[in-house]
Design an enzyme around this catalytic site. Structure first.
Site, PDB file in Angstrom:
ATOM      1  N   HIS A 121       0.973  -1.172  -0.004  1.00 61.01           N
ATOM      2  CA  HIS A 121      -0.113   0.133   0.048  1.00 61.01           C
ATOM      3  C   HIS A 121       0.908   1.268  -0.092  1.00 61.01           C
ATOM      4  O   HIS A 121       0.840   2.004   1.063  1.00 61.01           O
ATOM      5  CB  HIS A 121      -0.786  -0.133   1.234  1.00 61.01           C
ATOM      6  CG  HIS A 121      -2.201   0.828   0.944  1.00 61.01           C
ATOM      7  ND1 HIS A 121      -3.428   0.380   1.189  1.00 61.01           N
ATOM      8  CD2 HIS A 121      -2.320   2.022   0.904  1.00 61.01           C
ATOM      9  CE1 HIS A 121      -4.234   1.469   0.844  1.00 61.01           C
ATOM     10  NE2 HIS A 121      -3.694   2.493   0.999  1.00 61.01           N
ATOM     11  N   GLU A 167      -4.147   0.211  -5.390  1.00 61.65           N
ATOM     12  CA  GLU A 167      -4.412   1.249  -6.593  1.00 61.65           C
ATOM     13  C   GLU A 167      -3.112   1.644  -7.105  1.00 61.65           C
ATOM     14  O   GLU A 167      -2.385   2.565  -6.730  1.00 61.65           O
ATOM     15  CB  GLU A 167      -4.961   2.637  -5.436  1.00 61.65           C
ATOM     16  CG  GLU A 167      -6.162   2.260  -4.888  1.00 61.65           C
ATOM     17  CD  GLU A 167      -6.633   3.512  -4.128  1.00 61.65           C
ATOM     18  OE1 GLU A 167      -5.859   4.522  -3.997  1.00 61.65           O
ATOM     19  OE2 GLU A 167      -7.975   3.535  -3.672  1.00 61.65           O
ATOM     20  N   TYR A 303     -15.093   5.687  -4.103  1.00 65.18           N
ATOM     21  CA  TYR A 303     -15.313   6.893  -3.182  1.00 65.18           C
ATOM     22  C   TYR A 303     -16.463   7.827  -4.095  1.00 65.18           C
ATOM     23  O   TYR A 303     -17.134   8.597  -3.504  1.00 65.18           O
ATOM     24  CB  TYR A 303     -14.204   7.746  -3.064  1.00 65.18           C
ATOM     25  CG  TYR A 303     -13.314   7.086  -2.092  1.00 65.18           C
ATOM     26  CD1 TYR A 303     -13.226   7.437  -0.723  1.00 65.18           C
ATOM     27  CD2 TYR A 303     -12.179   6.002  -2.250  1.00 65.18           C
ATOM     28  CE1 TYR A 303     -12.333   6.545   0.194  1.00 65.18           C
ATOM     29  CE2 TYR A 303     -11.297   5.368  -1.610  1.00 65.18           C
ATOM     30  CZ  TYR A 303     -11.625   5.681  -0.298  1.00 65.18           C
ATOM     31  OH  TYR A 303     -10.610   4.989   0.928  1.00 65.18           O
ATOM     32  N   GLU A 363     -12.525  -0.321  -0.183  1.00 64.86           N
ATOM     33  CA  GLU A 363     -12.443   0.885   0.590  1.00 64.86           C
ATOM     34  C   GLU A 363     -13.717   1.721   0.255  1.00 64.86           C
ATOM     35  O   GLU A 363     -14.096   1.652  -0.923  1.00 64.86           O
ATOM     36  CB  GLU A 363     -11.353   1.710   0.096  1.00 64.86           C
ATOM     37  CG  GLU A 363     -10.063   1.055   0.811  1.00 64.86           C
ATOM     38  CD  GLU A 363      -8.934   2.090   0.348  1.00 64.86           C
ATOM     39  OE1 GLU A 363      -9.055   3.350   0.017  1.00 64.86           O
ATOM     40  OE2 GLU A 363      -7.577   1.595   0.412  1.00 64.86           O
ATOM     41  N   TRP A 410     -13.735   2.524   4.787  1.00 71.02           N
ATOM     42  CA  TRP A 410     -12.480   3.075   4.892  1.00 71.02           C
ATOM     43  C   TRP A 410     -12.604   4.481   5.753  1.00 71.02           C
ATOM     44  O   TRP A 410     -13.436   5.483   5.265  1.00 71.02           O
ATOM     45  CB  TRP A 410     -11.935   3.521   3.714  1.00 71.02           C
ATOM     46  CG  TRP A 410     -10.399   4.245   3.862  1.00 71.02           C
ATOM     47  CD1 TRP A 410     -10.159   5.573   4.239  1.00 71.02           C
ATOM     48  CD2 TRP A 410      -9.093   3.716   3.982  1.00 71.02           C
ATOM     49  NE1 TRP A 410      -8.953   5.832   4.433  1.00 71.02           N
ATOM     50  CE2 TRP A 410      -8.277   4.796   4.333  1.00 71.02           C
ATOM     51  CE3 TRP A 410      -8.693   2.435   4.078  1.00 71.02           C
ATOM     52  CZ2 TRP A 410      -6.786   4.481   4.554  1.00 71.02           C
ATOM     53  CZ3 TRP A 410      -7.339   2.147   4.219  1.00 71.02           C
ATOM     54  CH2 TRP A 410      -6.286   3.352   4.474  1.00 71.02           C
ATOM     55  N   TRP A 418      -1.931  10.785   3.699  1.00 67.76           N
ATOM     56  CA  TRP A 418      -1.257  11.140   2.685  1.00 67.76           C
ATOM     57  C   TRP A 418      -0.577  12.578   2.294  1.00 67.76           C
ATOM     58  O   TRP A 418      -0.140  13.207   3.606  1.00 67.76           O
ATOM     59  CB  TRP A 418      -1.333  10.323   1.214  1.00 67.76           C
ATOM     60  CG  TRP A 418      -1.821   9.148   1.392  1.00 67.76           C
ATOM     61  CD1 TRP A 418      -3.164   8.613   1.327  1.00 67.76           C
ATOM     62  CD2 TRP A 418      -1.011   7.801   1.772  1.00 67.76           C
ATOM     63  NE1 TRP A 418      -2.992   7.109   1.547  1.00 67.76           N
ATOM     64  CE2 TRP A 418      -1.759   6.783   1.831  1.00 67.76           C
ATOM     65  CE3 TRP A 418       0.565   7.795   2.019  1.00 67.76           C
ATOM     66  CZ2 TRP A 418      -1.151   5.298   2.059  1.00 67.76           C
ATOM     67  CZ3 TRP A 418       0.960   6.613   2.275  1.00 67.76           C
ATOM     68  CH2 TRP A 418      -0.025   5.410   2.319  1.00 67.76           C
TER      69      TRP A 418
HETATM   70  C1  PNW Z   1      -7.297   5.723  -1.233  1.00 65.27           C
HETATM   71  N1  PNW Z   1      -8.685  10.260  -5.709  1.00 65.27           N
HETATM   72  O1  PNW Z   1      -6.628   6.741  -1.975  1.00 65.27           O
HETATM   73  C2  PNW Z   1      -6.209   5.054  -0.709  1.00 65.27           C
HETATM   74  O2  PNW Z   1      -6.136   3.557  -0.978  1.00 65.27           O
HETATM   75  C3  PNW Z   1      -6.346   5.121   0.916  1.00 65.27           C
HETATM   76  O3  PNW Z   1      -4.846   4.920   1.346  1.00 65.27           O
HETATM   77  C4  PNW Z   1      -6.651   6.618   1.433  1.00 65.27           C
HETATM   78  O4  PNW Z   1      -6.399   7.149   2.579  1.00 65.27           O
HETATM   79  C5  PNW Z   1      -8.219   6.880   0.855  1.00 65.27           C
HETATM   80  O5  PNW Z   1      -8.288   6.404  -0.542  1.00 65.27           O
HETATM   81  C6  PNW Z   1      -8.758   8.307   0.888  1.00 65.27           C
HETATM   82  O6  PNW Z   1      -7.952   9.079   0.080  1.00 65.27           O
HETATM   83  C7  PNW Z   1      -7.104   7.362  -3.094  1.00 65.27           C
HETATM   84  O7  PNW Z   1      -8.105  11.353  -6.159  1.00 65.27           O
HETATM   85  C8  PNW Z   1      -6.539   8.563  -3.483  1.00 65.27           C
HETATM   86  O8  PNW Z   1      -9.882  10.160  -6.312  1.00 65.27           O
HETATM   87  C9  PNW Z   1      -6.990   9.569  -4.388  1.00 65.27           C
HETATM   88  C10 PNW Z   1      -8.193   9.374  -4.715  1.00 65.27           C
HETATM   89  C11 PNW Z   1      -9.168   8.341  -4.325  1.00 65.27           C
HETATM   90  C12 PNW Z   1      -8.611   7.507  -3.312  1.00 65.27           C
END
Ligand code: PNW
Length: 457
Positions: A121, A167, A303, A363, A410, A418
């Site tokens: 990860h 990812e 998401y 997630e 999540w 990050w």
């Molecule tokens: C994921 N976007 O990352 C990761 O797997 C996790 O580690 C992170 O904490 C979580 O989502 C929340 O951000 C993403 O730009 C990073 O759409 C970027 C995006 C989506 C998910």
């Protein structure tokens, strides 16, 4: 009980990742990952935050597991840090690092929680960045497979659910950039888009060799999955023309055609390669065969989504922008599109040609502006609102017979988000970073109730 009842074998879980929660970055032989270096570089993360302490989960895992058990969470997705297991990226295995995960997993099992381990990860060993530029080199695929063998041969007696990597887009297309400095580690500027596509091609190779390594090293029969946050085109309405437009867009949306498609079908999408043109990576003979490994499941991180409508002109679909007032949560990209969960599952089973491949939402969650009230509680009704809508979409998928088998929220707790550091909170459990106190939010109690009743409440 509501009408949103799930089947008895639907799996409810929570997810985290090593660098985001563990802290203890130089404990028991761990050496730096690219995220240690990146976050310690000025102006890379908000407020200069780093994962050096994070939630101190390395020392507090027992408390965290007890909290999970109290909420009735039966499945836990976490990640294993490569720089704890093989601190130099290749070579010597650090048994003290392995021991941490052995303790973690044994404690999970004691509390009746099934471990689901992600092998990567984003925390690549800094040593490999220094040696050959990590994902810029094909060599990393071999080193990754050796690392996977080291982990699975030691922990495969107690972990049977494996995910190779999380990812790929985020640590390749967001970690290497042309012109502008990328927002994720290692944060390297390269000179052409082709070089960026080469990094994700190497990650796919690592995934393929990683799958082979898991199967060869596991002492027990186990499940092997890839976790992807593929882009989800959502028809603006469910008239057949819009549905067809969304299905077509699925090939070219985001990086899908150059990441998910090769892994699931053994070929980069033709439509997508045409669009890439000169930016397409060099693919050696035999690569696609390695990349296209049989999978037992696909992990789907969801998401948001992108609305699509049918148009008369070529290419027959249009990706729609979000209007400025569209509802979203506490991230620029967190537009609330609950149907993306349903459509993601449906596109996979209808488009990539594997109608029965089990899919898990690995997630789903949101950042909210959580605050402690005078009673010391966090009443995150916004997060409950968000999660409830997505879970209803999950229920629709299951109800229509699509192969959605489980859901991981999540995240279990607030953590190092990050480049946004500790400013953005995704947890069901609030972390007071001054005292490391854990406070379950209202959403945690709500989620516990969903699990207890096996339905959306
Ligand atoms: C994921 N976007 O990352 C990761 O797997 C996790 O580690 C992170 O904490 C979580 O989502 C929340 O951000 C993403 O730009 C990073 O759409 C970027 C995006 C989506 C998910």
């Amino acid at each position: 009980m509501t009408s949103y009842q799930f089947p008895d074998d639907f799996l409810w879980g929570a997810a985290t990742a090593a660098y985001q929660i563990e802290g203890a970055v130089d404990k028991d032989g761990r050496k730096p990952s690219v995220w240690d270096t990146f976050s310690a570089t000025p102006d890379r993360t908000l407020n200069g935050d780093t994962g050096a302490v994070a939630c101190d989960h390395y020392h507090r895992y027992l408390d965290d597991i007890k909290l999970m058990a109290a909420l009735g969470i039966k499945h836990y997705r976490f990640s294993i840090a490569w720089p704890r297991i093989i601190p130099d990226g290749r070579g010597q295995v650090n048994e003290a690092g392995v021991d941490f995960y052995r303790r973690l997993v044994d404690t999970l099992l004691d509390y009746g929680i099934t471990p689901h381990a992600t092998l990567f990860h984003w925390d690549s060993p800094q040593a490999l960045e220094d040696l050959y530029g990590s994902w810029r080199s094909r060599e990393i695929a071999i080193d990754f497979a050796d690392y996977v063998t080291a982990v699975v041969s030691r922990l495969g007696d107690r972990i049977t659910h494996w995910m190779t990597m999380n990812e790929i887009t985020c640590f390749t297309h967001m970690g290497y950039g042309v012109n502008a400095p990328p927002v994720h580690a290692p944060g390297t500027i390269v000179s052409t888009p082709k070089q960026v596509w080469q990094t994700s091609h190497h990650a796919l190779l690592a995934h393929g060799l990683g799958c082979q390594a898991i199967r060869a090293a596991s002492p027990r029969s186990c499940s092997v999955a890839l976790v992807d946050n593929f882009a989800v085109p959502v028809p603006i309405g469910e008239a057949p023309a819009h549905v067809a437009a969304a299905r077509k867009a699925f090939h070219v949306c985001g990086p899908n055609g150059g990441l998910l498609f090769p892994a699931l079908t053994g070929a980069y999408s033709r439509l997508f390669l045409k669009q890439l043109g000169d930016a397409a990576p060099d693919i050696q003979e035999g690569d696609l065969k390695i990349i296209h490994q049989p999978l037992d499941a696909l992990g789907f991180n969801v998401y948001s989504g992108v609305y699509v409508r049918s148009i008369d002109q070529e290419p027959g679909y249009e990706l729609l922008e979000f209007p400025p007032g569209y509802p979203r949560l506490h991230m620029p990209w967190l537009h609330i599109v609950p149907e993306a969960l349903y459509w993601g599952v449906r596109h996979i089973s209808e488009t990539v040609g594997q109608p029965t491949l089990p899919i898990f939402v690995t997630e789903n969650g949101c950042a909210a502006q959580d605050q402690l009230n005078a009673q010391g509680e966090v009443i995150d009704s916004d997060r409950i609102f968000y999660l409830r809508q997505y879970l209803k979409a999950a229920h629709r998928a299951v109800n229509e017979g699509l192969p959605l088998k489980g859901y991981f929220v999540w995240s279990l707790m607030d953590n190092f988000e990050w480049s946004w550091g500790y400013d953005r909170r995704f947890g069901l459990i609030y972390i007071d970073y001054d005292t490391q106190t854990r406070i379950p939010k209202a959403s945690a109690r709500w989620y516990a109730e969903c699990i207890a009743q096996n339905c959306v409440v």
